[in-house]
Design a protein around this motif. Structure first.
Motif, PDB file in Angstrom:
ATOM      1  N   SER A 122       0.870  -0.824   0.100  1.00 56.57           N
ATOM      2  CA  SER A 122       0.134  -0.168  -0.428  1.00 56.57           C
ATOM      3  C   SER A 122       0.857   1.116  -0.241  1.00 56.57           C
ATOM      4  N   GLY A 123       2.100   1.053   0.692  1.00 55.75           N
ATOM      5  CA  GLY A 123       2.671   2.016   0.465  1.00 55.75           C
ATOM      6  C   GLY A 123       2.146   3.611   0.976  1.00 55.75           C
ATOM      7  N   ILE A 124       1.872   2.980   1.969  1.00 55.68           N
ATOM      8  CA  ILE A 124       0.954   4.401   3.061  1.00 55.68           C
ATOM      9  C   ILE A 124       1.443   3.503   4.813  1.00 55.68           C
ATOM     10  N   GLN A 127      -0.555   4.950  10.172  1.00 60.07           N
ATOM     11  CA  GLN A 127      -1.277   6.057  10.903  1.00 60.07           C
ATOM     12  C   GLN A 127      -2.013   6.659   9.877  1.00 60.07           C
ATOM     13  N   GLU A 128      -1.353   6.850   8.435  1.00 57.41           N
ATOM     14  CA  GLU A 128      -2.308   6.513   6.778  1.00 57.41           C
ATOM     15  C   GLU A 128      -3.750   5.943   7.149  1.00 57.41           C
ATOM     16  N   ALA A 129      -3.072   4.958   7.258  1.00 63.32           N
ATOM     17  CA  ALA A 129      -4.101   3.950   7.253  1.00 63.32           C
ATOM     18  C   ALA A 129      -5.071   3.548   7.748  1.00 63.32           C
ATOM     19  N   GLU A 130      -4.975   4.190   9.020  1.00 66.24           N
ATOM     20  CA  GLU A 130      -5.978   4.428  10.429  1.00 66.24           C
ATOM     21  C   GLU A 130      -6.374   5.560   9.962  1.00 66.24           C
ATOM     22  N   GLN A 131      -6.164   6.620  10.049  1.00 69.10           N
ATOM     23  CA  GLN A 131      -6.757   8.184   8.799  1.00 69.10           C
ATOM     24  C   GLN A 131      -7.862   7.295   7.971  1.00 69.10           C
TER      25      GLN A 131
END
Length: 145
Positions: A122-124, A127-131
């Motif tokens: 996913s390359g994120i 924290q970005e995934a959680e958002q």
């Protein structure tokens, strides 16, 4: 030629962004799940069972936001390959309770491996995934009302 407000372009449609991203994500899972003889919907059933074994089909369907009638065929196929056992619910004879077989339990390690691969691809950041997931949860709840 009419010069009124222009409709949003394809890339400006949230529904298209969700749809195209969902397709890409599912395609990413596909080869990894094929090794386990699972489809993506079957994998989601297994994820729920790894969290909560002994759940009934009605509750499973609710967790997956699906109709119980669409879940039953998935569960029957998982039973046929030896990953789950369906038994009658002692409290409600109409409901079936699902438990994992040893083979189904053994797949949990593969589930962890697949999750790591997906996160990496996913390359994120976490924290970005959680958002993103938080925003998707909010959107889903809003669409329910």
């Amino acid at each position: 030629m009419t010069t009124g407000p222009r409709p949003p372009s394809l890339d400006e449609h949230l529904c298209f962004k969700l749809y195209s991203t969902s397709l890409k994500m599912t395609q990413l899972y596909k080869p990894m799940l094929a090794e386990l003889h699972l489809t993506y919907p079957q994998y989601l059933v297994m994820v729920v069972l790894w969290e909560e074994e002994g759940i009934g089909i009605k509750d499973l369907a609710a967790r997956l936001q699906q109709d119980p009638g669409s879940i039953t065929p998935l569960v029957k196929r998982l039973e046929a390959v030896g990953y789950v056992i369906r038994s009658r619910d002692a409290m409600d004879e109409r409901n079936r309770v699902l438990t994992l077989t040893e083979a189904g339990k053994a797949l949990r390690a593969d589930g962890v491996r697949i999750s790591k691969c997906i996160a990496e691809a996913s390359g994120i950041t976490a924290q970005e995934a959680e958002q993103i997931m938080s925003g998707m949860t909010k959107l889903s709840k809003n669409l329910d009302s």
